[in-house]
Design a protein around this motif. Structure first.
Motif, PDB file in Angstrom:
ATOM      1  N   PRO A   1     -25.355 -64.429 -93.630  1.00  0.00           N
ATOM      2  CA  PRO A   1     -24.519 -63.100 -93.576  1.00  0.00           C
ATOM      3  C   PRO A   1     -23.433 -63.443 -92.846  1.00  0.00           C
ATOM      4  N   VAL A   2     -22.061 -63.210 -93.280  1.00  0.00           N
ATOM      5  CA  VAL A   2     -20.849 -63.247 -92.613  1.00  0.00           C
ATOM      6  C   VAL A   2     -20.683 -62.797 -90.922  1.00  0.00           C
ATOM      7  N   GLU A   3     -21.812 -61.793 -90.775  1.00  0.00           N
ATOM      8  CA  GLU A   3     -21.637 -61.300 -89.407  1.00  0.00           C
ATOM      9  C   GLU A   3     -22.552 -62.053 -88.435  1.00  0.00           C
ATOM     10  N   VAL A   4     -23.432 -62.827 -88.986  1.00  0.00           N
ATOM     11  CA  VAL A   4     -24.313 -63.651 -88.272  1.00  0.00           C
ATOM     12  C   VAL A   4     -23.434 -64.998 -88.066  1.00  0.00           C
ATOM     13  N   GLN A   5     -22.810 -65.342 -88.907  1.00  0.00           N
ATOM     14  CA  GLN A   5     -21.929 -66.601 -88.499  1.00  0.00           C
ATOM     15  C   GLN A   5     -20.582 -66.237 -87.544  1.00  0.00           C
ATOM     16  N   ALA A   6     -20.355 -65.287 -87.538  1.00  0.00           N
ATOM     17  CA  ALA A   6     -19.265 -64.768 -86.736  1.00  0.00           C
ATOM     18  C   ALA A   6     -19.881 -64.489 -85.147  1.00  0.00           C
ATOM     19  N   LYS A   7     -21.104 -63.934 -85.289  1.00  0.00           N
ATOM     20  CA  LYS A   7     -21.738 -63.745 -83.870  1.00  0.00           C
ATOM     21  C   LYS A   7     -22.081 -65.289 -83.146  1.00  0.00           C
ATOM     22  N   HIS A   8     -22.453 -65.988 -84.032  1.00  0.00           N
ATOM     23  CA  HIS A   8     -22.791 -67.462 -83.696  1.00  0.00           C
ATOM     24  C   HIS A   8     -21.511 -68.244 -83.134  1.00  0.00           C
ATOM     25  N   LEU A   9     -20.347 -67.969 -83.730  1.00  0.00           N
ATOM     26  CA  LEU A   9     -19.099 -68.526 -83.296  1.00  0.00           C
ATOM     27  C   LEU A   9     -18.582 -68.034 -81.938  1.00  0.00           C
TER      28      LEU A   9
ATOM     29  N   LEU B   1      -5.395 -56.499 -97.287  1.00  0.00           N
ATOM     30  CA  LEU B   1      -4.805 -56.391 -95.759  1.00  0.00           C
ATOM     31  C   LEU B   1      -4.987 -54.921 -95.041  1.00  0.00           C
ATOM     32  N   LYS B   2      -4.536 -53.862 -95.932  1.00  0.00           N
ATOM     33  CA  LYS B   2      -4.735 -52.551 -95.383  1.00  0.00           C
ATOM     34  C   LYS B   2      -6.231 -52.121 -94.888  1.00  0.00           C
ATOM     35  N   LYS B   3      -7.128 -52.518 -95.631  1.00  0.00           N
ATOM     36  CA  LYS B   3      -8.433 -52.121 -95.692  1.00  0.00           C
ATOM     37  C   LYS B   3      -8.913 -53.118 -94.316  1.00  0.00           C
ATOM     38  N   ALA B   4      -8.606 -54.394 -94.182  1.00  0.00           N
ATOM     39  CA  ALA B   4      -9.116 -55.253 -92.936  1.00  0.00           C
ATOM     40  C   ALA B   4      -8.474 -54.715 -91.793  1.00  0.00           C
ATOM     41  N   ALA B   5      -7.050 -54.374 -91.829  1.00  0.00           N
ATOM     42  CA  ALA B   5      -6.426 -53.670 -90.658  1.00  0.00           C
ATOM     43  C   ALA B   5      -7.059 -52.351 -90.287  1.00  0.00           C
ATOM     44  N   ASP B   6      -7.640 -51.619 -91.010  1.00  0.00           N
ATOM     45  CA  ASP B   6      -8.347 -50.436 -90.772  1.00  0.00           C
ATOM     46  C   ASP B   6      -9.664 -50.897 -89.984  1.00  0.00           C
ATOM     47  N   TYR B   7     -10.182 -51.880 -90.193  1.00  0.00           N
ATOM     48  CA  TYR B   7     -11.374 -52.288 -89.531  1.00  0.00           C
ATOM     49  C   TYR B   7     -11.337 -53.068 -88.260  1.00  0.00           C
TER      50      TYR B   7
ATOM     51  N   ALA C   1     -19.404 -54.806 -91.209  1.00  0.00           N
ATOM     52  CA  ALA C   1     -20.155 -55.391 -90.223  1.00  0.00           C
ATOM     53  C   ALA C   1     -19.519 -56.353 -89.127  1.00  0.00           C
ATOM     54  N   LEU C   2     -18.378 -56.899 -89.597  1.00  0.00           N
ATOM     55  CA  LEU C   2     -17.901 -57.644 -88.707  1.00  0.00           C
ATOM     56  C   LEU C   2     -16.982 -56.995 -87.723  1.00  0.00           C
ATOM     57  N   SER C   3     -16.631 -55.750 -88.127  1.00  0.00           N
ATOM     58  CA  SER C   3     -15.782 -54.790 -87.157  1.00  0.00           C
ATOM     59  C   SER C   3     -16.957 -54.180 -86.068  1.00  0.00           C
ATOM     60  N   GLN C   4     -18.080 -54.293 -86.260  1.00  0.00           N
ATOM     61  CA  GLN C   4     -19.204 -53.867 -85.500  1.00  0.00           C
ATOM     62  C   GLN C   4     -19.656 -54.849 -84.405  1.00  0.00           C
ATOM     63  N   ILE C   5     -19.127 -56.107 -84.533  1.00  0.00           N
ATOM     64  CA  ILE C   5     -19.758 -57.053 -83.668  1.00  0.00           C
ATOM     65  C   ILE C   5     -18.972 -56.933 -82.151  1.00  0.00           C
ATOM     66  N   ASN C   6     -19.695 -57.339 -81.110  1.00  0.00           N
ATOM     67  CA  ASN C   6     -19.106 -57.286 -79.794  1.00  0.00           C
ATOM     68  C   ASN C   6     -18.887 -58.804 -79.834  1.00  0.00           C
ATOM     69  N   PRO C   7     -17.624 -59.256 -79.551  1.00  0.00           N
ATOM     70  CA  PRO C   7     -17.429 -60.618 -79.609  1.00  0.00           C
ATOM     71  C   PRO C   7     -17.594 -61.157 -78.176  1.00  0.00           C
TER      72      PRO C   7
END
Length: 362
Positions: free
Chosen positions: A206-214, A23-29, A237-243
């Motif tokens: 790849p998880v970032e492609v899934q997220a981009k698609h959503l 959780l700490k690591k994900a929060a940092d991202y 990779a997810l943290s770099q996405i423009n949502p």
């Protein structure tokens, strides 16, 4: 509505120190919400309260919104009632996800709980469930929607059905969420875990492609990693996405020139409103680069879907116009400068008239 990233943890299967580090690591991202499963609790009310209070308060100190996934059996196990959510409020949770629904009136009633806890509804059925709840005059600002995830390979939602489910919730302006699948995470709520996506076509992407698609659907506000624990590379990779707009990962051809790279990488692209089937046209860029030389190269082959081409010096007023190929064609007045990576070509379906988009060199 601001879009967010989330993670999932499973306190009844995990070590609390590992959860805290994750959780700490994900929060940092930049991750800011948590799906926390309570479906597997068996230890009794006091032990459950101690365990979940600790990890929830730790998460809240990191700025997370915490939603607990619950089912009717949990209330029986803990000897508590849906009519009194004080137990969950004392744990520190922000809301409850109802894995199983009631008659509509019950959901409407508990949406007026005195703690202003969010009531998150299951989105993964194309039925009038939400309409029924709203008919009972639910407290709409306290309602979210969240899809299921599907541990068994081949059992997640078809994309078209997923989109139909989304419409019911977005038409009411509710916050929505869906799950993506870490390719390294092994932990979920059950002993079968072939990954935990909402949409079946995402399971091995790849998880970032899934997220981009959503995010590209404009129907999902929160993207949550369903399984634990995602890798550092996946979190990054997810943290770099423009949502808020599609950003394609691309690979350049060897002979791409500096002007072409600048056009591709630095400009805000958008599709012309008067669209064509053959290509996505980004035309404004040619005005800025109209006086820049662009000699022909990689211009004699058949262009394929996902190719990025730019008009060369033979193309008159269309010199330095950028196009993304949708249908195979050949035109020696265009230079091939790069390709959208194959996994991300599914995003092309979401570039509508006037859609904004960018490129990122893979």
């Amino acid at each position: 509505m601001k879009r967010r990233l989330g993670v999932s943890i499973y306190p009844d299967h995990s070590d609390v120190t590992v959860d805290e580090a994750y959780l700490k690591k994900a929060a940092d991202y930049g991750f800011s919400r948590i799906f926390m499963s309570m479906l597997e609790v068996t230890e009794g009310k006091e032990a459950v309260a101690t365990k979940f209070t600790h990890i929830i308060h730790f998460a809240k100190e990191l700025g997370y919104e915490v939603i607990l996934d619950i089912a009717p059996s949990i209330f029986d196990e803990l000897a508590i009632s849906y009519d009194d959510l004080s137990f969950f409020h004392q744990l520190g949770a922000d809301g409850l996800r109802l894995d199983v629904g009631f008659d509509g009136n019950k959901e409407a009633m508990i949406s007026f709980n005195p703690y202003e806890m969010i009531i998150e509804l299951n989105m993964s059925n194309d039925v009038a469930y939400l309409d029924n709840i709203l008919t009972y005059q639910a407290n709409k600002p306290m309602l979210y929607g969240c899809h299921n995830f599907y541990p068994q390979n081949g059992t997640a939602l078809p994309f078209d059905f997923f989109m139909k489910c989304n419409e019911r919730f977005k038409n009411q302006g509710l916050r929505t969420a869906a799950f993506v699948n870490s390719q390294v995470g092994k932990m979920g709520p059950w002993d079968i875990n072939d990954g935990l996506p909402t949409v079946e076509m995402h399971r091995f992407l790849p998880v970032e492609v899934q997220a981009k698609h959503l995010f590209a659907t404009n129907r999902i506000d929160d993207v949550i990693i369903g399984n634990a624990y995602a890798s550092d590379d996946e979190l990054n990779a997810l943290s770099q996405i423009n949502p808020y707009q599609v950003t394609f990962d691309i690979e350049f051809v060897a002979d791409v020139n500096p002007v072409e790279k600048e056009i591709v990488k630095t400009m805000q692209h958008y599709r012309r409103g008067d669209i064509t089937d053959q290509v996505i046209r980004s035309t404004e860029v040619r005005k800025k680069f109209k006086n820049h030389e662009n000699k022909p190269h990689d211009h004699l082959q058949m262009f394929q879907k996902g190719d990025i081409v730019i008009g060369n010096d033979q193309f008159g007023k269309y010199k330095n116009e950028l196009q993304v190929v949708l249908e195979p064609h050949q035109d020696e007045r265009k230079n091939l400068v790069g390709h959208i990576i194959p996994e991300e070509q599914i995003l092309l379906d979401f570039i509508y008239p006037w859609s904004k988009f960018k490129f990122n060199e893979k």
